[in-house]
Design a protein around this motif. Structure first.
Motif, PDB file in Angstrom:
ATOM      1  N   LEU A 112       0.833  -1.195   0.000  1.00  0.00           N
ATOM      2  CA  LEU A 112       0.000   0.000   0.000  1.00  0.00           C
ATOM      3  C   LEU A 112       0.871   1.249   0.000  1.00  0.00           C
ATOM      4  O   LEU A 112       1.931   1.280   0.636  1.00  0.00           O
ATOM      5  N   LYS A 113       0.380   2.277  -0.684  1.00  0.00           N
ATOM      6  CA  LYS A 113       1.053   3.571  -0.730  1.00  0.00           C
ATOM      7  C   LYS A 113       0.072   4.634  -0.265  1.00  0.00           C
ATOM      8  O   LYS A 113      -1.106   4.632  -0.657  1.00  0.00           O
ATOM      9  N   ARG A 114       0.539   5.519   0.579  1.00  0.00           N
ATOM     10  CA  ARG A 114      -0.342   6.563   1.119  1.00  0.00           C
ATOM     11  C   ARG A 114      -0.926   7.405  -0.012  1.00  0.00           C
ATOM     12  O   ARG A 114      -0.203   7.887  -0.890  1.00  0.00           O
ATOM     13  N   ALA A 115      -2.253   7.608   0.047  1.00  0.00           N
ATOM     14  CA  ALA A 115      -2.948   8.398  -0.975  1.00  0.00           C
ATOM     15  C   ALA A 115      -3.484   9.707  -0.416  1.00  0.00           C
ATOM     16  O   ALA A 115      -4.000  10.534  -1.166  1.00  0.00           O
ATOM     17  N   GLY A 116      -3.392   9.897   0.887  1.00  0.00           N
ATOM     18  CA  GLY A 116      -3.844  11.137   1.514  1.00  0.00           C
ATOM     19  C   GLY A 116      -2.777  11.640   2.462  1.00  0.00           C
ATOM     20  O   GLY A 116      -1.578  11.365   2.287  1.00  0.00           O
ATOM     21  N   GLU A 117      -3.196  12.375   3.483  1.00  0.00           N
ATOM     22  CA  GLU A 117      -2.258  12.825   4.502  1.00  0.00           C
ATOM     23  C   GLU A 117      -1.887  11.657   5.418  1.00  0.00           C
ATOM     24  O   GLU A 117      -2.643  10.685   5.534  1.00  0.00           O
ATOM     25  N   ARG A 118      -0.729  11.734   6.046  1.00  0.00           N
ATOM     26  CA  ARG A 118      -0.351  10.693   7.005  1.00  0.00           C
ATOM     27  C   ARG A 118      -1.397  10.592   8.107  1.00  0.00           C
ATOM     28  O   ARG A 118      -1.799  11.598   8.684  1.00  0.00           O
ATOM     29  N   GLY A 119      -1.811   9.359   8.373  1.00  0.00           N
ATOM     30  CA  GLY A 119      -2.807   9.133   9.401  1.00  0.00           C
ATOM     31  C   GLY A 119      -4.237   9.281   8.924  1.00  0.00           C
ATOM     32  O   GLY A 119      -5.171   9.009   9.683  1.00  0.00           O
ATOM     33  N   GLU A 120      -4.442   9.681   7.687  1.00  0.00           N
ATOM     34  CA  GLU A 120      -5.807   9.899   7.190  1.00  0.00           C
ATOM     35  C   GLU A 120      -6.501   8.597   6.841  1.00  0.00           C
ATOM     36  O   GLU A 120      -7.729   8.535   6.797  1.00  0.00           O
ATOM     37  N   GLY A 121      -5.714   7.538   6.577  1.00  0.00           N
ATOM     38  CA  GLY A 121      -6.317   6.246   6.270  1.00  0.00           C
ATOM     39  C   GLY A 121      -6.662   6.044   4.815  1.00  0.00           C
ATOM     40  O   GLY A 121      -7.417   5.128   4.481  1.00  0.00           O
ATOM     41  N   LYS A 122      -6.125   6.856   3.923  1.00  0.00           N
ATOM     42  CA  LYS A 122      -6.375   6.711   2.491  1.00  0.00           C
ATOM     43  C   LYS A 122      -5.168   6.043   1.850  1.00  0.00           C
ATOM     44  O   LYS A 122      -4.039   6.513   1.984  1.00  0.00           O
ATOM     45  N   TRP A 123      -5.424   4.942   1.129  1.00  0.00           N
ATOM     46  CA  TRP A 123      -4.345   4.134   0.578  1.00  0.00           C
ATOM     47  C   TRP A 123      -4.590   3.816  -0.895  1.00  0.00           C
ATOM     48  O   TRP A 123      -5.729   3.749  -1.349  1.00  0.00           O
ATOM     49  N   GLN A 124      -3.489   3.590  -1.581  1.00  0.00           N
ATOM     50  CA  GLN A 124      -3.534   3.144  -2.967  1.00  0.00           C
ATOM     51  C   GLN A 124      -2.783   1.824  -3.058  1.00  0.00           C
ATOM     52  O   GLN A 124      -1.652   1.713  -2.594  1.00  0.00           O
ATOM     53  N   GLN A 125      -3.409   0.796  -3.635  1.00  0.00           N
ATOM     54  CA  GLN A 125      -2.722  -0.475  -3.823  1.00  0.00           C
ATOM     55  C   GLN A 125      -1.712  -0.335  -4.948  1.00  0.00           C
ATOM     56  O   GLN A 125      -2.032   0.137  -6.037  1.00  0.00           O
ATOM     57  N   VAL A 126      -0.472  -0.749  -4.675  1.00  0.00           N
ATOM     58  CA  VAL A 126       0.584  -0.651  -5.678  1.00  0.00           C
ATOM     59  C   VAL A 126       1.287  -1.994  -5.781  1.00  0.00           C
ATOM     60  O   VAL A 126       1.077  -2.901  -4.971  1.00  0.00           O
ATOM     61  N   SER A 127       2.146  -2.121  -6.790  1.00  0.00           N
ATOM     62  CA  SER A 127       2.915  -3.352  -6.949  1.00  0.00           C
ATOM     63  C   SER A 127       4.099  -3.351  -5.992  1.00  0.00           C
ATOM     64  O   SER A 127       4.521  -2.311  -5.485  1.00  0.00           O
ATOM     65  N   TRP A 128       4.656  -4.547  -5.780  1.00  0.00           N
ATOM     66  CA  TRP A 128       5.864  -4.635  -4.960  1.00  0.00           C
ATOM     67  C   TRP A 128       7.005  -3.836  -5.594  1.00  0.00           C
ATOM     68  O   TRP A 128       7.777  -3.179  -4.895  1.00  0.00           O
ATOM     69  N   ASP A 129       7.108  -3.887  -6.924  1.00  0.00           N
ATOM     70  CA  ASP A 129       8.189  -3.148  -7.593  1.00  0.00           C
ATOM     71  C   ASP A 129       8.074  -1.657  -7.325  1.00  0.00           C
ATOM     72  O   ASP A 129       9.074  -0.982  -7.043  1.00  0.00           O
ATOM     73  N   GLU A 130       6.864  -1.118  -7.405  1.00  0.00           N
ATOM     74  CA  GLU A 130       6.697   0.315  -7.172  1.00  0.00           C
ATOM     75  C   GLU A 130       6.972   0.666  -5.709  1.00  0.00           C
ATOM     76  O   GLU A 130       7.667   1.658  -5.423  1.00  0.00           O
ATOM     77  N   ALA A 131       6.453  -0.143  -4.797  1.00  0.00           N
ATOM     78  CA  ALA A 131       6.655   0.145  -3.372  1.00  0.00           C
ATOM     79  C   ALA A 131       8.137   0.082  -3.003  1.00  0.00           C
ATOM     80  O   ALA A 131       8.675   0.997  -2.372  1.00  0.00           O
ATOM     81  N   LEU A 132       8.820  -0.983  -3.414  1.00  0.00           N
ATOM     82  CA  LEU A 132      10.236  -1.118  -3.088  1.00  0.00           C
ATOM     83  C   LEU A 132      11.076  -0.071  -3.810  1.00  0.00           C
ATOM     84  O   LEU A 132      12.083   0.413  -3.278  1.00  0.00           O
ATOM     85  N   GLY A 133      10.656   0.297  -5.025  1.00  0.00           N
ATOM     86  CA  GLY A 133      11.369   1.345  -5.749  1.00  0.00           C
ATOM     87  C   GLY A 133      11.289   2.680  -5.038  1.00  0.00           C
ATOM     88  O   GLY A 133      12.288   3.406  -4.935  1.00  0.00           O
ATOM     89  N   ASP A 134      10.099   3.007  -4.516  1.00  0.00           N
ATOM     90  CA  ASP A 134       9.945   4.270  -3.776  1.00  0.00           C
ATOM     91  C   ASP A 134      10.807   4.278  -2.513  1.00  0.00           C
ATOM     92  O   ASP A 134      11.432   5.288  -2.169  1.00  0.00           O
ATOM     93  N   VAL A 135      10.835   3.144  -1.799  1.00  0.00           N
ATOM     94  CA  VAL A 135      11.638   3.065  -0.580  1.00  0.00           C
ATOM     95  C   VAL A 135      13.123   3.174  -0.921  1.00  0.00           C
ATOM     96  O   VAL A 135      13.881   3.900  -0.257  1.00  0.00           O
ATOM     97  N   ALA A 136      13.561   2.469  -1.969  1.00  0.00           N
ATOM     98  CA  ALA A 136      14.968   2.514  -2.365  1.00  0.00           C
ATOM     99  C   ALA A 136      15.381   3.928  -2.773  1.00  0.00           C
ATOM    100  O   ALA A 136      16.473   4.395  -2.420  1.00  0.00           O
ATOM    101  N   ASP A 137      14.506   4.622  -3.514  1.00  0.00           N
ATOM    102  CA  ASP A 137      14.819   5.998  -3.914  1.00  0.00           C
ATOM    103  C   ASP A 137      14.974   6.897  -2.690  1.00  0.00           C
ATOM    104  O   ASP A 137      15.876   7.742  -2.623  1.00  0.00           O
TER     105      ASP A 137
END
Length: 650
Positions: A112-137
């Motif tokens: 999951l990737k945050r789609a709103g403000e932190r703590g707002e509870g809004k999420w976007q489902q993403v692929s593992w490649d996108e999630a790990l890529g964002d963390v690595a960047d």
């Protein structure tokens, strides 16, 4: 009861509920439905999280149609000591319902990737490649902007010791990041025991409790929190042991105690010291034990209240050489370094003597026990009762019981959390020292204790799989120990291991979190509030912190420094905002705005996950191969097999 559950099932449904490889039961009555319920496709070994103590309960996990249907304690422990009950069945209702968490609504099935403000509870489902890529960047940006120590990792082995260990030791350490010591983050060890013995916990195994003749429970409700093991206390009572419960409230343990002593919260130190006063006043001390197994006979200089040391007596003398006054030779003699055995020496516990310093000056010295007696004068049962609320007669009862019986003291988890909790526990340990109640069957302090890391944690250092690499590594560690012992023949294997750990502290990323909190999480302001400080502090908190840093007392681990603000925060299995004191206030206010990437690695959504930027779902315990942390209490390393596949993309 069974008929009520059949309302939504047709006859065809019931006939189709047979299990692969199991006997089909055509529906004739409710008994057939019950029989089909207790069928399965396969059975796997399983165990549960380390945060239930001592953990490692062996379970059989029953799988049906690709899902865990139910689990039950395995009951496979052998009898270790004849005449002593075994450890079976080792389980509780939480373990027997563990699989419900695999399919609960909090389970996260996709990155999951945050789609709103932190703590707002809004999420976007993403692929593992996108999630790990964002963390690595984010990690690369952090290293480029502020350096690798701006990457902070925090968590527990709750995901399974091997998995969490690999994450922190391989990833965070390889990056040069910081891993905070989980014991400090969640207060999960006893500073009183550690400061007294120099060990995490000198614990016996659980079945040793059966040998106890008298036990003092404090800061704990073991009937409720140690269900898998409480039977040892009950069985000890059957053969005559007595139980005293010290607690401010009535609890499930209250009805199983022989003595109940209501106490004001946080005043155990007064109770423990008053027990010691009675033991000394009534001459109930175990003097041979005190002389050999404690520091109560070591000599202290009256002028500065420090131990008389070798460096005081002779130029170039050892800092760790201490002294007795020998009643046989009537001289000040060296205490042996390599053993506790006294030989022909009979150390004095009382009296005042003269020692000659290196410059020829005489100095008055007394045994530690003389100073202890002086301190205990302030803690008569009558005075202590005014502090702790326990009646003086009850205090005397506890002291006399402890002096006459094999006694164990079980200090529970809340004894870790109190301000000056170390002194509360040490007061009870002093009573154990005076009465000879440790190091023997049925005695000693009992608290949660992790350990035996040479099993599940040895693999961190292995460079290849297999037993040959394990033997190579063990031989290498032994060679280092022998080199250290050759440099100083008086040190033991344990002392050599401590020296190796101290050397490693400068090369690994694990650090105490105090400096991280102080510089970057807003704790500095709170710690400097004089009204919150110990009244005996004569200087501001900042002065003590500066002194510690200037003198190098925390050299190598006082990280990250004030000039390295955190940029990436990765939490694995720990739920930082819930478990860290001030997590929901100090961390959200001060730490969260500094971090450009916050990652939670867990199997279910929780508080920290709700405030993260990326959520990475992982396999639960029954869904992967893992081990959990063995403990001296249990002396078993329990294998947990993969019973089912992780759901979704976990």
């Amino acid at each position: 009861m069974f008929g009520a559950s059949l309302g939504s099932l047709s006859l065809k449904d019931l006939q189709l509920q047979g299990t692969k490889g199991a006997k089909e039961y055509p529906y004739r009555a409710w008994e057939d439905l019950y029989r089909q319920q207790w069928t399965w496709d396969k059975v796997a070994w399983g165990t549960h999280c380390v945060d239930c103590y001592p953990g490692n309960c062996p379970y059989r996990v029953y799988v049906k149609d690709g899902r865990v249907s139910f689990e039950e304690p395995a009951g496979t422990f052998p009898t270790i000591e004849q005449g002593v009950p075994d450890m079976n069945p080792m389980g509780c209702q939480k373990g027997a319902a563990w699989s419900q968490m695999l399919y609960a609504k909090e389970r996260v099935l996709h990155p999951l990737k945050r789609a709103g403000e932190r703590g707002e509870g809004k999420w976007q489902q993403v692929s593992w490649d996108e999630a790990l890529g964002d963390v690595a960047d984010a990690i690369l940006d952090a290293i480029q902007e502020k350096g690798p120590e701006s990457i902070i990792g925090e968590g527990t082995p709750a995901q399974g010791g091997m998995m969490s260990g690999l994450f922190f030791n391989r990833l965070i350490s390889a990056l040069g990041g910081i891993e905070t010591d989980v014991n400090a983050v969640i207060n999960d060890f006893s500073p009183g025991i550690y400061l007294t013995f120099g060990k995490f916990n000198p614990a016996s195994s659980n079945d040793d409790w059966f040998h106890t003749e008298f036990v003092l429970f404090t800061h704990i409700n073991p009937v409720y929190t140690m269900m898998a093991l409480y039977h040892f206390w009950a069985e000890a009572r059957y053969k005559g042991a007595e139980i005293a419960l010290v607690a401010p409230d009535c609890s499930p343990s209250h009805m199983h105690a022989d003595y109940y002593l209501p106490i004001r919260p946080g005043t155990d130190a007064a109770l423990g010291l008053a027990m010691c006063q009675v033991i000394v006043e009534e001459k109930l001390c175990n003097e041979p034990f005190m002389k050999e197994q404690t520091d109560l006979a070591l000599l202290v200089r009256v002028d500065n209240r420090r131990f008389l040391r070798g460096c005081d007596v002779a130029a170039g003398g050892r800092e760790d050489q201490f002294y007795f006054f020998d009643r046989v030779s009537q001289k000040v003699v060296e205490a042996p370094l390599a053993t506790l055995a006294l030989g022909e020496v009979d150390p004095a516990l009382e009296g005042s003597y003269s020692a000659t310093l290196a410059d020829g000056r005489p100095v008055e010295v007394v045994p530690v026990f003389e100073l202890v007696k002086e301190r205990l004068l302030d803690y008569t049962p009558e005075k202590a009762a005014q502090i702790c609320g326990v009646h003086p007669d009850s205090i005397r009862l506890l002291a006399r019981k402890m002096a006459s019986k094999k006694t164990a003291i079980l200090c529970g988890g809340t004894s870790f959390k109190y301000y000056h909790a170390d002194l509360q526990v040490r007061a009870y340990l002093l009573a154990g020292a005076l009465t000879g109640n440790w190091g023997k069957k049925g005695t000693g302090p009992i608290e949660w204790s992790a350990g035996l890391f040479d099993g599940p944690f040895l693999y961190f250092a292995k460079q290849a799989p297999g037993p040959d690499e394990t033997h190579r590594l063990l031989n290498e560690l032994n060679n280092i120990r022998q080199i250290l012992k050759a440099q100083d023949p008086t040190i033991t294997d344990e002392m050599a291991a401590i020296q190796m750990n101290m050397a490693m502290a400068h090369t690994v990323g694990m650090v105490p979190p105090a400096f991280f909190w102080y510089h970057h999480c807003g704790y500095r302001e709170n710690w400097n509030k004089r009204e919150w400080n110990d009244p005996t502090m004569v200087r501001p908190f900042d002065d003590y912190m500066k002194e510690a840093l200037d003198k190098g007392w925390w050299q190598g681990v006082a990280r990250p420094g004030p000039d390295t603000p955190p940029r990436v925060y990765i939490e694995c299995g720990g739920n930082t905002l819930r478990r860290t004191r001030g997590g929901g206030t100090q961390l959200l206010k001060h730490l969260w705005p500094k971090c450009k990437m916050i990652v939670t690695i867990d199997w279910r959504m929780q508080t920290t996950g709700m405030w993260s930027d990326i959520f990475l779902p992982v396999a639960q315990h029954y869904e992967k191969l893992t081990f959990h942390i063995p403990t001296p209490h249990l002396l078993n390393l329990t294998f947990s097999d993969q019973a089912v596949e992780p759901p979704g993309e976990a």
